[in-house]
Design an enzyme around this catalytic site. Structure first.
Site, PDB file in Angstrom:
ATOM      1  N   TYR A  32       0.825  -1.204   0.000  1.00 25.25           N
ATOM      2  CA  TYR A  32       0.000   0.000   0.000  1.00 25.25           C
ATOM      3  C   TYR A  32       0.856   1.249   0.000  1.00 25.25           C
ATOM      4  O   TYR A  32       2.070   1.183   0.217  1.00 25.25           O
ATOM      5  CB  TYR A  32      -0.962  -0.013   1.196  1.00 25.25           C
ATOM      6  CG  TYR A  32      -0.342   0.320   2.546  1.00 25.25           C
ATOM      7  CD1 TYR A  32       0.500  -0.580   3.207  1.00 25.25           C
ATOM      8  CD2 TYR A  32      -0.604   1.534   3.179  1.00 25.25           C
ATOM      9  CE1 TYR A  32       1.052  -0.267   4.452  1.00 25.25           C
ATOM     10  CE2 TYR A  32      -0.065   1.848   4.422  1.00 25.25           C
ATOM     11  CZ  TYR A  32       0.762   0.941   5.050  1.00 25.25           C
ATOM     12  OH  TYR A  32       1.307   1.250   6.273  1.00 25.25           O
ATOM     13  N   ARG A  51       8.241   4.035  -4.666  1.00 25.99           N
ATOM     14  CA  ARG A  51       8.317   3.034  -3.594  1.00 25.99           C
ATOM     15  C   ARG A  51       7.309   1.911  -3.833  1.00 25.99           C
ATOM     16  O   ARG A  51       7.617   0.739  -3.573  1.00 25.99           O
ATOM     17  CB  ARG A  51       8.085   3.686  -2.231  1.00 25.99           C
ATOM     18  CG  ARG A  51       8.273   2.699  -1.077  1.00 25.99           C
ATOM     19  CD  ARG A  51       8.208   3.351   0.282  1.00 25.99           C
ATOM     20  NE  ARG A  51       6.920   3.968   0.506  1.00 25.99           N
ATOM     21  CZ  ARG A  51       6.647   4.803   1.516  1.00 25.99           C
ATOM     22  NH1 ARG A  51       7.597   5.106   2.389  1.00 25.99           N
ATOM     23  NH2 ARG A  51       5.458   5.313   1.660  1.00 25.99           N
ATOM     24  N   ARG A 100      -8.556 -20.753  -1.038  1.00 22.05           N
ATOM     25  CA  ARG A 100      -7.420 -20.432  -0.167  1.00 22.05           C
ATOM     26  C   ARG A 100      -6.293 -21.406  -0.466  1.00 22.05           C
ATOM     27  O   ARG A 100      -6.503 -22.628  -0.427  1.00 22.05           O
ATOM     28  CB  ARG A 100      -7.833 -20.538   1.301  1.00 22.05           C
ATOM     29  CG  ARG A 100      -6.699 -20.235   2.275  1.00 22.05           C
ATOM     30  CD  ARG A 100      -7.183 -20.185   3.712  1.00 22.05           C
ATOM     31  NE  ARG A 100      -6.107 -19.835   4.631  1.00 22.05           N
ATOM     32  CZ  ARG A 100      -5.377 -20.736   5.307  1.00 22.05           C
ATOM     33  NH1 ARG A 100      -5.610 -22.027   5.190  1.00 22.05           N
ATOM     34  NH2 ARG A 100      -4.407 -20.324   6.117  1.00 22.05           N
ATOM     35  N   LYS A 148       6.444  -2.058   1.920  1.00 22.13           N
ATOM     36  CA  LYS A 148       5.260  -1.467   2.575  1.00 22.13           C
ATOM     37  C   LYS A 148       4.058  -2.398   2.410  1.00 22.13           C
ATOM     38  O   LYS A 148       3.183  -2.178   1.575  1.00 22.13           O
ATOM     39  CB  LYS A 148       4.984  -0.069   1.998  1.00 22.13           C
ATOM     40  CG  LYS A 148       4.071   0.772   2.881  1.00 22.13           C
ATOM     41  CD  LYS A 148       4.157   2.230   2.504  1.00 22.13           C
ATOM     42  CE  LYS A 148       3.139   3.097   3.213  1.00 22.13           C
ATOM     43  NZ  LYS A 148       3.267   3.132   4.669  1.00 22.13           N
ATOM     44  N   GLU A 180      11.915   2.269  14.294  1.00 27.56           N
ATOM     45  CA  GLU A 180      11.038   3.353  13.841  1.00 27.56           C
ATOM     46  C   GLU A 180       9.777   3.344  14.701  1.00 27.56           C
ATOM     47  O   GLU A 180       9.642   2.550  15.622  1.00 27.56           O
ATOM     48  CB  GLU A 180      10.702   3.193  12.361  1.00 27.56           C
ATOM     49  CG  GLU A 180      10.057   1.868  12.011  1.00 27.56           C
ATOM     50  CD  GLU A 180       9.876   1.655  10.506  1.00 27.56           C
ATOM     51  OE1 GLU A 180       9.757   2.640   9.754  1.00 27.56           O
ATOM     52  OE2 GLU A 180       9.821   0.484  10.094  1.00 27.56           O
ATOM     53  N   LEU A 205      10.952   1.241   7.160  1.00 32.02           N
ATOM     54  CA  LEU A 205      10.361   1.695   5.908  1.00 32.02           C
ATOM     55  C   LEU A 205      11.151   2.923   5.439  1.00 32.02           C
ATOM     56  O   LEU A 205      11.488   3.794   6.246  1.00 32.02           O
ATOM     57  CB  LEU A 205       8.888   2.077   6.106  1.00 32.02           C
ATOM     58  CG  LEU A 205       8.211   2.416   4.777  1.00 32.02           C
ATOM     59  CD1 LEU A 205       7.959   1.145   3.971  1.00 32.02           C
ATOM     60  CD2 LEU A 205       6.908   3.149   5.002  1.00 32.02           C
TER      61      LEU A 205
HETATM   62  N1  PDD Z   1       2.835   4.947   7.391  1.00 32.22           N
HETATM   63  N2  PDD Z   1       7.517   3.726   8.942  1.00 32.22           N
HETATM   64  C1  PDD Z   1       6.375   3.015   8.955  1.00 32.22           C
HETATM   65  C2  PDD Z   1       6.364   1.708   9.650  1.00 32.22           C
HETATM   66  C3  PDD Z   1       5.229   3.514   8.318  1.00 32.22           C
HETATM   67  O1  PDD Z   1       4.090   2.792   8.329  1.00 32.22           O
HETATM   68  C4  PDD Z   1       5.282   4.793   7.691  1.00 32.22           C
HETATM   69  C5  PDD Z   1       4.094   5.389   6.975  1.00 32.22           C
HETATM   70  C6  PDD Z   1       6.502   5.509   7.725  1.00 32.22           C
HETATM   71  C7  PDD Z   1       6.658   6.852   7.075  1.00 32.22           C
HETATM   72  O2  PDD Z   1       6.693   6.747   5.680  1.00 32.22           O
HETATM   73  P1  PDD Z   1       6.190   7.942   4.752  1.00 32.22           P
HETATM   74  O3  PDD Z   1       6.969   9.135   5.142  1.00 32.22           O
HETATM   75  O4  PDD Z   1       6.500   7.490   3.381  1.00 32.22           O
HETATM   76  O5  PDD Z   1       4.714   8.106   5.024  1.00 32.22           O
HETATM   77  C8  PDD Z   1       7.597   4.933   8.349  1.00 32.22           C
HETATM   78  C9  PDD Z   1       1.651   5.405   6.698  1.00 32.22           C
HETATM   79  C10 PDD Z   1       1.463   6.878   6.725  1.00 32.22           C
HETATM   80  C11 PDD Z   1       0.444   4.621   7.211  1.00 32.22           C
HETATM   81  O6  PDD Z   1       0.605   3.438   7.400  1.00 32.22           O
HETATM   82  O7  PDD Z   1      -0.628   5.197   7.382  1.00 32.22           O
END
Ligand code: PDD
Length: 285
Positions: A32, A51, A100, A148, A180, A205
């Protein structure tokens, strides 16, 4: 009621459907992106698409990314739903097989593509104004956090656990060092003014906001070190903050009960938030 996008069609949200055999539903076999919208325009769209392409290719999901076509869908949804500020969520799964099965489906099974919008205020944020309280948890996620995927159960659990402890969010710790946040990248500012954030690897990420904010920091001549740090180091830092597409730069004022700086959002985080918003708003498409 929102209009959402499912596999080529714009439909009211209550008429949208995907198969119960969709691999996103059964195996979290999907990737996503979340792209923010300011003034009805998309922030760093091409960064997110780049990405997305990488996530799909790392998992071998057979979806040909056409950036122009995806941009048109994002824009159409923003316009149909009158989003001036908020987010566009995009999800692509490996598709729905006929049953499945742990084995991937045949190559002719089409990926499932879903997009929807969320209207919300991003620039005016009570959390950014008061600063976040963080608690730490062991990082029990799989070891390809650079992809992601929609495997968000653990981040969701720790965010709930953090809330139970009266905090706003969780930071994850692997082998003694912060990786993170539950859905954002983590930073500290040392007492000599150096911004420290974990280096890119499979453990985090590769945030699109992270890249843009580090560029802002370089333009401001701020010193940046890309290395891991401990919770103990963070607790004695001058400042701390997180970055994400959904919260931009968001200051941190407490980590595992220790007050950071004077307990209010720090000047570097506040400045980076302003500069990031100004620069990326001007470049939005
Ligand atoms: N999340 N690390 C993780 C684990 C994340 O899920 C996200 C983003 C980030 C930041 O990435 P970016 O700057 O590209 O948004 C870092 C999104 C916003 C979400 O899951 O809603």
């Amino acid at each position: 009621m929102r209009t959402v996008y499912v596999n080529g069609q714009y439909v009211p949200e209550n008429e949208a459907s995907v198969s119960i055999f969709d691999r996103a539903f059964l195996f979290a076999d999907a990737v996503y992106e979340v792209t923010s919208v300011l003034d009805g325009k998309l922030i760093d769209f091409h960064g997110h698409i780049t990405r997305l392409e990488r996530s799909l290719s790392e998992l071998g999901i057979n979806f040909k990314v056409d950036a122009d076509a995806l941009l048109a869908i994002h824009r159409e949804l923003v316009s149909k739903n009158n989003v001036t500020e908020g987010l566009v969520y995009l999800q692509i799964s490996r598709g729905a097989a006929s049953d499945r099965d742990f084995m991937f489906p045949a190559a002719d099974v089409a990926p499932t593509v879903v997009l929807f919008t969320q209207s919300k205020s991003l620039i005016k944020s009570a959390l950014a104004e008061r600063g976040q309280k963080i608690v730490s948890f062991a990082d029990l996620r799989w070891r390809r956090c650079d992809i992601k995927t929609v495997q968000l159960l653990y981040p969701s659990i720790v965010k709930n656990e953090a809330a139970k402890k009266g905090a706003d969010d969780a930071w994850l710790v692997l082998d003694g060092k912060v990786t993170e946040g539950s859905s954002n990248n983590s930073y500290i500012v040392t007492r000599d003014g150096t911004i420290v954030t974990r280096e890119l690897s499979h453990d985090i990420l590769h945030g699109i906001t992270r890249k843009a904010v580090l560029k802002c920091a370089a333009e401001l001549d701020l010193k940046v070190e890309e290395r891991a740090f401990t919770i103990a180091e963070a607790q004695t830092a001058q400042e701390a903050f997180t970055t994400s597409a959904s919260a931009f730069v968001c200051p941190v004022v407490e980590i595992d009960g220790a007050v950071i700086g004077d307990g209010t959002p720090g000047p570097i985080a506040k400045r980076l938030r302003e500069i990031y918003i100004d620069a990326n708003r001007a470049a939005a498409i």
